[in-house]
Design a protein around this motif. Structure first.
Motif, mmCIF file in Angstrom:
data_model
loop_
_atom_site.group_PDB
_atom_site.id
_atom_site.type_symbol
_atom_site.label_atom_id
_atom_site.label_comp_id
_atom_site.label_asym_id
_atom_site.label_seq_id
_atom_site.Cartn_x
_atom_site.Cartn_y
_atom_site.Cartn_z
ATOM 1 N N UNK A 208 0.818 -1.215 0.000
ATOM 2 C CA UNK A 208 0.000 0.000 0.000
ATOM 3 C C UNK A 208 0.852 1.266 0.000
ATOM 4 N N UNK A 209 1.915 1.358 0.835
ATOM 5 C CA UNK A 209 2.780 2.549 0.734
ATOM 6 C C UNK A 209 3.379 2.717 -0.652
ATOM 7 N N UNK A 210 3.744 1.588 -1.293
ATOM 8 C CA UNK A 210 4.311 1.673 -2.637
ATOM 9 C C UNK A 210 3.325 2.246 -3.635
ATOM 10 N N UNK A 211 2.076 1.825 -3.544
ATOM 11 C CA UNK A 211 1.047 2.360 -4.438
ATOM 12 C C UNK A 211 0.824 3.843 -4.181
ATOM 13 N N UNK A 212 0.867 4.244 -2.907
ATOM 14 C CA UNK A 212 0.688 5.656 -2.564
ATOM 15 C C UNK A 212 1.834 6.495 -3.110
ATOM 16 N N UNK B 172 3.132 11.097 6.521
ATOM 17 C CA UNK B 172 1.825 10.455 6.634
ATOM 18 C C UNK B 172 1.908 8.939 6.632
ATOM 19 N N UNK B 173 2.904 8.386 5.932
ATOM 20 C CA UNK B 173 3.072 6.942 5.873
ATOM 21 C C UNK B 173 3.866 6.398 7.056
ATOM 22 N N UNK B 174 4.330 7.295 7.913
ATOM 23 C CA UNK B 174 5.073 6.852 9.087
ATOM 24 C C UNK B 174 6.502 6.433 8.794
ATOM 25 N N UNK B 175 7.090 6.985 7.755
ATOM 26 C CA UNK B 175 8.474 6.662 7.434
ATOM 27 C C UNK B 175 9.423 7.300 8.443
ATOM 28 N N UNK B 176 10.643 6.778 8.466
ATOM 29 C CA UNK B 176 11.678 7.400 9.287
ATOM 30 C C UNK B 176 12.049 8.750 8.691
ATOM 31 N N UNK B 177 12.767 9.564 9.474
ATOM 32 C CA UNK B 177 13.221 10.859 8.972
ATOM 33 C C UNK B 177 14.114 10.677 7.747
ATOM 34 N N UNK B 178 15.002 9.680 7.794
ATOM 35 C CA UNK B 178 15.875 9.418 6.646
ATOM 36 C C UNK B 178 15.096 8.987 5.422
ATOM 37 N N UNK B 179 14.121 8.118 5.607
ATOM 38 C CA UNK B 179 13.306 7.677 4.488
ATOM 39 C C UNK B 179 12.503 8.810 3.883
ATOM 40 N N UNK B 180 11.988 9.689 4.733
ATOM 41 C CA UNK B 180 11.225 10.840 4.244
ATOM 42 C C UNK B 180 12.114 11.782 3.444
ATOM 43 N N UNK B 181 13.344 11.993 3.908
ATOM 44 C CA UNK B 181 14.266 12.835 3.141
ATOM 45 C C UNK B 181 14.520 12.228 1.765
ATOM 46 N N UNK B 182 14.728 10.910 1.707
ATOM 47 C CA UNK B 182 14.985 10.278 0.421
ATOM 48 C C UNK B 182 13.770 10.364 -0.494
ATOM 49 N N UNK B 183 12.575 10.198 0.055
ATOM 50 C CA UNK B 183 11.375 10.327 -0.764
ATOM 51 C C UNK B 183 11.224 11.749 -1.287
ATOM 52 N N UNK B 184 11.469 12.734 -0.419
ATOM 53 C CA UNK B 184 11.415 14.133 -0.847
ATOM 54 C C UNK B 184 12.444 14.403 -1.939
ATOM 55 N N UNK B 185 13.633 13.833 -1.785
ATOM 56 C CA UNK B 185 14.693 14.028 -2.779
ATOM 57 C C UNK B 185 14.319 13.374 -4.098
ATOM 58 N N UNK B 186 13.729 12.195 -4.044
ATOM 59 C CA UNK B 186 13.286 11.533 -5.274
ATOM 60 C C UNK B 186 12.256 12.388 -6.005
ATOM 61 N N UNK B 187 11.267 12.894 -5.276
ATOM 62 C CA UNK B 187 10.235 13.720 -5.897
ATOM 63 C C UNK B 187 10.822 15.029 -6.430
ATOM 64 N N UNK B 188 11.813 15.567 -5.732
ATOM 65 C CA UNK B 188 12.396 16.852 -6.133
ATOM 66 C C UNK B 188 13.386 16.726 -7.275
ATOM 67 N N UNK B 189 13.951 15.545 -7.459
ATOM 68 C CA UNK B 189 14.990 15.382 -8.478
ATOM 69 C C UNK B 189 14.381 15.337 -9.877
#
Length: 315
Positions: free
Chosen positions: A59-63, A244-261
């Motif tokens: 489910x997180x992957x689909x989101x 919102x998905x309850x990721x770690x701070x590091x995981x959230x940074x990587x997700x933000x970086x992926x979206x921003x790249x």
């Protein structure tokens, strides 16, 4: 603000390029460095994934994929109507900004390592998967109103079997099968040397980026502003989703970086085949000449600060 030494190698390359130095990285070495980085990132993610449960990732992957698909849909109308760009160029640039940059992701991984912060191993799975929807959406946006056929076979082959996706996915599978115990003999090569190899690769990226800055002059200030504001907007989307998905701070940074790249490897190759009318100088100039240096010097620390602030308020 102190920069990670690896990003200063990018600055060194950019200065060399702008100063018209005769410094060059041989193409064979550049290819070897890129292959190493792709495999190393895949292996790291595969090992972390082997230590995780897979079913809860569905489910997180689909989101993550659904939210990532919004980025090219947000970028296209801005480019098309505010920037008054042709449909082909608007769709191509939107696809580049909906897709992802492996090297920017690598810089964020190094950023976390320098602070001893961990992250979820399945972030590399997201790195692989996020290349695809943006490219498909970009092609569809470009083809709206067009009567010509879309060469889906060649385009999808380029996406799935291009060097970046193939090596990332291959490294991910190898790391997952090997696991943390059996991967130990490879750690000195693929884990310990990672940051040094990334520094050399960024030196070459600085040389290339300095040669692309002139490509954005056709649309001037608008394209430069877009190439800076769009990553910030996308990063905010990633930070909110990660939190919102309850990721770690590091995981959230990587997700933000992926979206921003913004992609400058897989996306140009796919768009060249599917949208031949698009001017590649605009998309590569914006993504590599503006967004990439912005992200590695200011973006990643900014996204980390925003995520850290949100987590501190939420905690």
């Amino acid at each position: 603000m102190a920069f990670d030494p690896v990003v200063l190698f990018f600055l060194l390359g950019a200065v060399a390029g702008l100063a018209k130095s005769d410094l060059k990285i041989p193409m064979a070495i550049y290819e070897a460095l890129s292959i190493y980085l792709l495999l190393a990132i895949g292996l790291m993610g595969g090992v972390k994934l082997a230590e995780s449960e897979l079913l809860p990732l569905l489910l997180p992957g689909l989101a993550v994929l659904a939210a990532g698909s919004l980025i090219p849909l947000m970028a296209f109308p801005v480019l098309r109507w505010l920037g008054r760009m042709p449909r082909a160029d608007s769709a191509s640039i939107a696809a580049h900004y909906g897709s992802v940059s492996v090297v920017t992701f690598s810089v964020a991984v190094a950023f976390l390592a320098s602070r001893d912060l961990d992250y979820e191993g399945h972030m590399v799975v997201f790195l692989v998967l996020l290349e695809m929807p943006a490219l498909i959406i970009g092609i569809l946006l470009a083809r709206m109103g067009s009567k010509g056929p879309t060469r889906w076979g060649k385009t999808l082959h380029e996406v799935f079997f291009g060097k970046s996706i193939f090596l990332l996915a291959g490294g991910l599978v190898i790391g997952f099968i090997a696991g943390p115990v059996h991967i130990e003999p490879l750690e000195p090569m693929f884990f310990d040397l990672f940051k040094g190899v990334l520094a050399l690769f960024l030196l070459e990226m600085g040389l290339v980026a300095s040669s692309r800055i002139a490509d954005v002059r056709q649309y001037g200030l608008f394209l430069i502003v877009f190439a800076i504001v769009m990553p910030i907007v996308s990063a905010i989307l990633g930070i909110l989703l990660g939190w919102g998905l309850g990721m770690s701070l590091g995981g959230t940074l990587l997700l933000a970086t992926l979206y921003a790249s913004a992609s400058y490897i897989a996306a140009p190759a796919a768009m060249r085949i599917a949208v031949p009318k698009a001017n590649p100088a605009l998309s590569i100039g914006a993504s590599l000449g503006v967004t990439f240096p912005f992200n590695i010097f200011l973006g990643v620390p900014l996204y980390f600060w925003m995520a850290q602030t949100l987590y501190s308020l939420g905690g």
